[in-house]
Design a protein around this motif. Structure first.
Motif, PDB file in Angstrom:
ATOM      1  N   GLY A 159     113.250  61.425  34.947  1.00  0.00           N
ATOM      2  CA  GLY A 159     112.553  60.502  36.034  1.00  0.00           C
ATOM      3  C   GLY A 159     113.113  59.755  37.065  1.00  0.00           C
ATOM      4  N   LEU A 160     113.978  58.751  36.510  1.00  0.00           N
ATOM      5  CA  LEU A 160     114.640  57.863  37.209  1.00  0.00           C
ATOM      6  C   LEU A 160     115.768  58.461  38.260  1.00  0.00           C
ATOM      7  CD1 LEU A 160     115.599  55.131  34.810  1.00  0.00           C
ATOM      8  CD2 LEU A 160     113.707  55.179  36.276  1.00  0.00           C
ATOM      9  N   GLU A 161     116.288  59.600  37.612  1.00  0.00           N
ATOM     10  CA  GLU A 161     117.212  60.213  38.747  1.00  0.00           C
ATOM     11  C   GLU A 161     116.409  61.044  39.667  1.00  0.00           C
ATOM     12  OE1 GLU A 161     119.718  64.508  38.347  1.00  0.00           O
ATOM     13  OE2 GLU A 161     119.812  63.063  36.593  1.00  0.00           O
ATOM     14  N   GLN A 162     115.343  61.414  39.724  1.00  0.00           N
ATOM     15  CA  GLN A 162     114.323  62.202  40.603  1.00  0.00           C
ATOM     16  C   GLN A 162     113.786  61.192  41.548  1.00  0.00           C
ATOM     17  OE1 GLN A 162     111.416  64.232  38.114  1.00  0.00           O
ATOM     18  NE2 GLN A 162     112.729  65.905  38.120  1.00  0.00           N
ATOM     19  N   VAL A 174     116.773  60.013  44.116  1.00  0.00           N
ATOM     20  CA  VAL A 174     116.992  61.174  45.038  1.00  0.00           C
ATOM     21  C   VAL A 174     115.865  61.036  46.075  1.00  0.00           C
ATOM     22  CG1 VAL A 174     117.061  63.575  45.565  1.00  0.00           C
ATOM     23  CG2 VAL A 174     118.238  62.593  43.321  1.00  0.00           C
ATOM     24  N   LYS A 175     114.630  60.884  45.624  1.00  0.00           N
ATOM     25  CA  LYS A 175     113.356  60.696  46.471  1.00  0.00           C
ATOM     26  C   LYS A 175     113.594  59.462  47.492  1.00  0.00           C
ATOM     27  CE  LYS A 175     109.584  59.243  45.056  1.00  0.00           C
ATOM     28  NZ  LYS A 175     108.417  59.221  44.043  1.00  0.00           N
ATOM     29  N   GLN A 176     113.970  58.315  47.008  1.00  0.00           N
ATOM     30  CA  GLN A 176     114.057  57.289  47.822  1.00  0.00           C
ATOM     31  C   GLN A 176     115.277  56.969  48.655  1.00  0.00           C
ATOM     32  OE1 GLN A 176     111.466  55.634  47.993  1.00  0.00           O
ATOM     33  NE2 GLN A 176     110.240  56.183  46.435  1.00  0.00           N
ATOM     34  N   TYR A 177     116.470  57.708  48.124  1.00  0.00           N
ATOM     35  CA  TYR A 177     117.743  57.083  48.820  1.00  0.00           C
ATOM     36  C   TYR A 177     118.694  58.600  49.144  1.00  0.00           C
ATOM     37  CZ  TYR A 177     116.683  52.774  46.471  1.00  0.00           C
ATOM     38  OH  TYR A 177     116.045  51.814  46.233  1.00  0.00           O
ATOM     39  N   LYS A 203     112.378  50.623  50.001  1.00  0.00           N
ATOM     40  CA  LYS A 203     112.698  51.525  49.176  1.00  0.00           C
ATOM     41  C   LYS A 203     112.661  50.857  47.767  1.00  0.00           C
ATOM     42  CE  LYS A 203     115.083  54.745  52.655  1.00  0.00           C
ATOM     43  NZ  LYS A 203     114.320  55.711  52.215  1.00  0.00           N
ATOM     44  N   LEU A 204     113.101  49.731  47.764  1.00  0.00           N
ATOM     45  CA  LEU A 204     113.222  48.981  46.337  1.00  0.00           C
ATOM     46  C   LEU A 204     112.070  48.888  45.760  1.00  0.00           C
ATOM     47  CD1 LEU A 204     115.963  46.222  47.031  1.00  0.00           C
ATOM     48  CD2 LEU A 204     116.304  48.220  45.868  1.00  0.00           C
ATOM     49  N   ILE A 205     110.986  48.492  46.745  1.00  0.00           N
ATOM     50  CA  ILE A 205     109.495  48.338  46.171  1.00  0.00           C
ATOM     51  C   ILE A 205     109.081  49.555  45.734  1.00  0.00           C
ATOM     52  CG2 ILE A 205     107.208  47.941  46.814  1.00  0.00           C
ATOM     53  CD1 ILE A 205     108.457  45.813  48.857  1.00  0.00           C
ATOM     54  N   PHE A 206     109.213  50.597  46.318  1.00  0.00           N
ATOM     55  CA  PHE A 206     108.752  52.127  45.615  1.00  0.00           C
ATOM     56  C   PHE A 206     109.545  52.304  44.585  1.00  0.00           C
ATOM     57  CE2 PHE A 206     107.779  53.057  50.420  1.00  0.00           C
ATOM     58  CZ  PHE A 206     106.400  52.647  50.033  1.00  0.00           C
ATOM     59  N   GLN A 207     110.966  52.188  44.596  1.00  0.00           N
ATOM     60  CA  GLN A 207     111.716  52.391  43.449  1.00  0.00           C
ATOM     61  C   GLN A 207     111.185  51.629  42.187  1.00  0.00           C
ATOM     62  OE1 GLN A 207     114.670  54.273  43.172  1.00  0.00           O
ATOM     63  NE2 GLN A 207     114.400  54.227  41.032  1.00  0.00           N
ATOM     64  N   PHE A 208     110.991  50.567  42.267  1.00  0.00           N
ATOM     65  CA  PHE A 208     110.239  49.571  41.110  1.00  0.00           C
ATOM     66  C   PHE A 208     109.052  50.211  40.541  1.00  0.00           C
ATOM     67  CE2 PHE A 208     107.572  46.341  39.599  1.00  0.00           C
ATOM     68  CZ  PHE A 208     108.614  45.786  38.559  1.00  0.00           C
ATOM     69  N   GLY A 209     108.232  50.743  41.439  1.00  0.00           N
ATOM     70  CA  GLY A 209     106.912  51.313  41.339  1.00  0.00           C
ATOM     71  C   GLY A 209     107.296  52.504  40.331  1.00  0.00           C
ATOM     72  N   ASP A 210     108.145  53.473  40.792  1.00  0.00           N
ATOM     73  CA  ASP A 210     108.667  54.477  40.058  1.00  0.00           C
ATOM     74  C   ASP A 210     109.328  54.306  38.674  1.00  0.00           C
ATOM     75  OD1 ASP A 210     107.850  56.170  42.153  1.00  0.00           O
ATOM     76  OD2 ASP A 210     109.876  56.584  42.918  1.00  0.00           O
ATOM     77  N   TYR A 211     110.016  53.106  38.817  1.00  0.00           N
ATOM     78  CA  TYR A 211     110.717  53.006  37.339  1.00  0.00           C
ATOM     79  C   TYR A 211     109.820  52.540  36.427  1.00  0.00           C
ATOM     80  CZ  TYR A 211     113.517  50.215  33.973  1.00  0.00           C
ATOM     81  OH  TYR A 211     113.755  49.447  32.868  1.00  0.00           O
ATOM     82  N   PHE A 212     108.711  51.586  36.727  1.00  0.00           N
ATOM     83  CA  PHE A 212     107.663  50.942  35.962  1.00  0.00           C
ATOM     84  C   PHE A 212     106.972  52.227  35.511  1.00  0.00           C
ATOM     85  CE2 PHE A 212     103.285  49.869  35.493  1.00  0.00           C
ATOM     86  CZ  PHE A 212     103.342  48.970  34.171  1.00  0.00           C
TER      87      PHE A 212
END
Length: 259
Positions: free
Chosen positions: A31-34, A37-40, A82-91
Motif C-alpha cells: 500500500g505504501l509503495e502504491q 508511485v501515485k504521488q511522485y 503531495k506530502l499531505i496526501f502521502q501522510f493521509g495514505d500512510y495513516f
C-alpha cells in the motif's frame, strides 16, 4: 461495538494493546509503495471529466467548472501538498494494518463503486459488517466533525453513497493531525438527502456543455462570515476557483467583490 474499543485503545496509548502481526506486513508495504508511485511516480494528469464520488457533495458550480475543464481539480500539486496526501495514505495503511493485527478482518479495500457512472473507491469493510472511511483533519476541524457539530457535505455524500450502494452501515475513523487522537463518527444521519442531491448533480453535469449552462442548474453557495476579519468571505469549497470566475458570482451590496 469492537471498533469503539479499538479507538479507546488507540487514545489510551498502551502499546501492548497493539501487537505486531507480520501476517499483513506485505499488504502494508504494498500500500505504501502504491501511494508513493501515485504521488511522485507519474506526471501530472488533468482531472477533467474525472469527477469522483468523493467530490459529488461539493458545490455544483465548482463541479461544473471542473467538468468543463475551466479549473483543475487537482488544485495545488506542490511538493508540500503531495506530502499531505502521502501522510493521509500512510495513516490509512497503518490504521488498517493495526486493525488487522487486532483481529479485525478488513476486506474490499479500494473496491470500486459505480454511482450513475461516477466512480469511487471505499477504504474497506470491517468484519463484513461496516464500511470504514479514513480521514485526517486539523485539530480545529476534528473537534467539530467528531462532535457532529459540522456537516461536511462532501464527506457525508461520499459515505452516504457507499453505504447506499453496499447496503451496509458506515463510519469515519478520523485522525487529529495535531494530537494524533483517533475519533469515530457513525453515518447516522438521513442519507436520502445526499443521495437525491447527488443524483441531481450527476444529471445536471451531463447536460452542462458550456459556461452559460451552469446557471440553469446551480447557484453558488452563500458566502461565509469571517469572525476574525468581520467580513464576508468565499466559502471553503469555492476558494480554489480562479478570481475571474468568482467575480461572476460573488459581489457585496456595494458592488465590491468578496475577497
Amino acid at each position: 461495538m469492537r471498533l469503539i474499543r479499538f479507538v479507546e485503545n488507540w487514545n489510551e496509548g498502551i502499546a501492548e494493546r497493539f501487537p505486531f502481526d507480520p501476517t499483513h506486513l506485505y499488504d502494508f508495504q504494498l500500500g505504501l509503495e502504491q501511494s508513493l508511485v501515485k504521488q511522485y511516480g507519474s506526471a501530472h494528469v488533468s482531472t477533467r471529466d474525472a469527477i469522483g464520488v468523493s467530490q459529488l457533495g461539493k458545490p455544483g458550480c465548482y463541479l461544473s467548472l471542473l467538468k468543463l475543464g475551466l479549473i483543475d481539480g487537482d488544485g495545488d500539486t506542490s511538493f508540500r501538498q503531495k506530502l499531505i496526501f502521502q501522510f493521509g495514505d500512510y495513516f490509512e495503511e497503518l490504521l488498517i494494518f493495526l486493525l488487522q493485527s487486532q483481529g479485525f478482518e478488513v476486506t474490499r479495500q479500494q473496491e470500486e463503486v459505480d454511482f450513475l457512472g461516477v466512480k469511487g473507491h471505499i477504504d474497506g469493510v470491517v468484519n463484513d459488517t461496516t464500511i470504514i472511511e479514513v480521514k485526517t483533519m486539523s485539530g480545529y476541524i476534528f473537534d467539530k466533525f467528531v462532535a457532529g457539530s459540522v456537516e461536511h457535505s462532501a464527506y457525508y455524500t461520499q459515505l452516504g453513497i457507499y453505504s447506499h450502494m453496499l447496503d451496509l452501515p458506515a463510519v469515519w475513523l478520523v485522525l487529529n493531525k495535531q494530537t494524533f487522537e483517533l475519533g469515530l463518527l457513525n453515518l447516522d444521519r438521513q442519507e436520502s438527502f445526499y443521495i437525491e442531491r447527488a443524483k441531481f448533480v450527476v444529471n445536471a453535469l451531463s447536460q452542462i456543455k458550456k459556461w452559460s449552462d451552469i446557471g440553469k442548474f446551480f447557484d453558488p453557495p452563500d458566502p461565509e462570515w469571517d469572525k476574525r476579519k468581520k467580513r464576508l468571505k468565499i466559502p471553503f469549497d469555492m476558494q480554489h476557483i480562479p478570481l475571474k470566475y468568482l467575480k461572476r458570482w460573488y459581489k457585496t451590496d456595494d458592488g465590491l467583490y468578496i475577497r
